[in-house]
Write a protein that holds these residues in place. Structure first.
Motif, mmCIF file in Angstrom:
data_model
loop_
_atom_site.group_PDB
_atom_site.id
_atom_site.type_symbol
_atom_site.label_atom_id
_atom_site.label_comp_id
_atom_site.label_asym_id
_atom_site.label_seq_id
_atom_site.Cartn_x
_atom_site.Cartn_y
_atom_site.Cartn_z
ATOM 1 N N MET A 94 -64.593 -22.236 -63.167
ATOM 2 C CA MET A 94 -64.903 -22.192 -61.745
ATOM 3 C C MET A 94 -66.214 -21.440 -61.554
ATOM 4 O O MET A 94 -66.434 -20.389 -62.137
ATOM 5 N N LEU A 95 -67.090 -22.016 -60.764
ATOM 6 C CA LEU A 95 -68.379 -21.380 -60.498
ATOM 7 C C LEU A 95 -68.228 -20.271 -59.467
ATOM 8 O O LEU A 95 -67.355 -20.317 -58.603
ATOM 9 N N THR A 96 -69.099 -19.295 -59.573
ATOM 10 C CA THR A 96 -69.183 -18.235 -58.567
ATOM 11 C C THR A 96 -70.469 -18.429 -57.780
ATOM 12 O O THR A 96 -71.352 -19.180 -58.198
ATOM 13 N N MET A 97 -70.559 -17.770 -56.647
ATOM 14 C CA MET A 97 -71.793 -17.831 -55.867
ATOM 15 C C MET A 97 -72.939 -17.288 -56.724
ATOM 16 O O MET A 97 -72.754 -16.323 -57.474
ATOM 17 N N PRO A 98 -74.116 -17.882 -56.620
ATOM 18 C CA PRO A 98 -75.262 -17.344 -57.358
ATOM 19 C C PRO A 98 -75.589 -15.932 -56.867
ATOM 20 O O PRO A 98 -75.426 -15.627 -55.679
ATOM 21 N N ASP A 99 -76.024 -15.102 -57.793
ATOM 22 C CA ASP A 99 -76.467 -13.776 -57.367
ATOM 23 C C ASP A 99 -77.970 -13.815 -57.067
ATOM 24 O O ASP A 99 -78.625 -14.831 -57.292
ATOM 25 N N ARG A 100 -78.489 -12.727 -56.572
ATOM 26 C CA ARG A 100 -79.863 -12.681 -56.077
ATOM 27 C C ARG A 100 -80.923 -12.814 -57.179
ATOM 28 O O ARG A 100 -82.098 -12.935 -56.880
ATOM 29 N N THR A 101 -80.498 -12.851 -58.442
ATOM 30 C CA THR A 101 -81.457 -13.061 -59.537
ATOM 31 C C THR A 101 -81.586 -14.535 -59.906
ATOM 32 O O THR A 101 -82.421 -14.887 -60.741
#
Length: 170
Positions: free
Chosen positions: A1-8
């Motif tokens: 399951m994918l997670t939201m992308p982080d700011r990097t």
């Protein structure tokens, strides 16, 4: 399951789109949009699709043409990075693309059908990305991206522009 992308995983600007994605199942959102977005645009009459809410702004046809072009671009970037290419990709000037597309002389139906075809290809590509491919990185327009961020940007960009059409054009 994918997670939201982080700011990097993308430049801050692109979180305008990423933040439009509800939840973390970006494939489910892309799939839902595959039917919801054409249905929404089909509710707009052919003549109304030429409407501009202000002089100098894009027509609704040009907005959908831009959505289609940009989806191709985001998915190409994701493909490039997922397949291990390291060469940075150039910038994309949306105004040059819209000016060259001839959107207002094409039928409204052709734009909607094109969205369906592009989205089918988008889904086929993102469904084929192996687990390790989602974290692949690259540079485009001088900005860093992961494949995962580009999937979220693709879904969020459509949501962003559909909201603009609802709020400013209709």
């Amino acid at each position: 399951m994918l997670t939201m992308p982080d700011r990097t995983e993308a430049a801050e600007y692109y979180f305008t789109y990423i933040d439009q994605v509800t939840g973390t199942d970006v494939l489910a959102m892309l799939e839902a949009q595959a039917s919801e977005v054409p249905a929404f645009f089909e509710s707009i009459a052919d003549e109304r699709s030429l409407h501009r809410y202000e002089s100098g702004k894009w027509s609704i046809r040009e907005v959908l043409s831009h959505i289609n072009d940009t989806e191709r671009l985001f998915v190409f970037r994701a493909f490039w990075f997922a397949r291990g290419f390291e060469t940075p990709l150039p910038s994309f000037d949306q105004n040059v693309a819209v000016a060259s597309a001839g959107a207002d002389v094409r039928t409204w139906r052709s734009h909607i059908d094109e969205f369906r075809a592009i989205r089918a290809a988008t889904l086929a590509f993102f469904r084929s990305v192996p687990e390790e491919g989602w974290s692949c990185r690259g540079i485009a327009s001088g900005n860093p991206f992961t494949v995962k961020a580009l999937a979220f940007i693709t879904a969020g960009h459509v949501a962003h522009h559909a909201a603009i059409v609802r709020e400013r054009y209709l």
